[in-house]
Design a protein around this motif. Structure first.
Motif, short mmCIF file in Angstrom:
data_model
loop_
_atom_site.label_atom_id
_atom_site.label_comp_id
_atom_site.label_asym_id
_atom_site.label_seq_id
_atom_site.Cartn_x
_atom_site.Cartn_y
_atom_site.Cartn_z
N ASP A 111 7.84 -27.60 -39.38
CA ASP A 111 6.92 -28.71 -39.63
C ASP A 111 6.68 -29.60 -38.43
O ASP A 111 5.67 -30.30 -38.39
N ARG A 112 7.57 -29.64 -37.46
CA ARG A 112 7.42 -30.58 -36.34
C ARG A 112 7.10 -29.91 -35.01
O ARG A 112 6.87 -30.58 -34.02
N MET A 113 7.04 -28.62 -34.96
CA MET A 113 6.84 -27.92 -33.70
C MET A 113 5.51 -28.26 -33.04
O MET A 113 5.44 -28.47 -31.83
N LEU A 114 4.44 -28.36 -33.79
CA LEU A 114 3.12 -28.60 -33.20
C LEU A 114 2.97 -30.01 -32.64
O LEU A 114 2.06 -30.26 -31.85
N GLU A 115 3.87 -30.92 -33.00
CA GLU A 115 3.85 -32.26 -32.42
C GLU A 115 3.98 -32.19 -30.90
O GLU A 115 3.39 -32.99 -30.18
N ASP A 116 4.74 -31.21 -30.42
CA ASP A 116 4.93 -31.04 -28.98
C ASP A 116 3.62 -30.70 -28.27
O ASP A 116 3.51 -30.85 -27.05
#
Length: 143
Positions: free
Chosen positions: A48-53
């Motif tokens: 869920d948080r990978m694309l924040e990078d």
């Protein structure tokens, strides 16, 4: 319930001890196996948080398939034969990238296996890679 609807429930096993070593997973993870093969041929999960990078917060799930592993599993199961040697490795001098890709398309259209080098190289370097990758023939393109 959905696995039963799709008639695949008997092919699925849940292993609550499975841990994938990549830190970006935030939820369920999975691996896919072929009958009689002792290694996974695909794997993935929830992140869920990978694309924040990459500047966009967006929940996601994904997977990767190991093509070499799938081919080995198909060979093991008797679905394909492996003669050991692949057909043609295409090496090229700088500036011949487009010609190499076009040549590979022609070779594949003729029903043969062709791999294009990742980057330009000398004929000698290309011959060494051909041998390491177990290709029967080298096609080398230069101006």
């Amino acid at each position: 319930k959905f696995l039963e609807i799709y008639s695949v429930a008997e092919k699925i096993t849940f292993d609550l001890g499975l841990i994938r070593d990549l830190e970006y997973y935030t939820g369920p993870v999975f691996e896919a196996y072929a009958p009689g093969v002792g290694y996974s041929i695909a794997g993935g999960g929830r992140y869920d948080r990978m694309l924040e990078d990459f500047g966009r917060a967006c929940p996601a799930a994904g997977f990767a398939i190991g093509i070499e592993r799938v081919l080995a599993a198909l060979e093991y199961c008797g679905k394909i034969e492996n003669s050991g040697k692949r057909n043609i490795y295409i090496g090229y001098a700088p500036g011949n990238e487009a010609a190499a890709i076009r040549r590979a398309s022609e070779i594949r259209a003729a029903g043969k296996i062709a791999e294009v080098a990742f980057s330009p190289a000398t004929r000698e370097e290309s011959e060494k890679l051909r041998e390491e990758k177990n290709f029967a023939e080298l096609v080398y393109l230069k101006e």
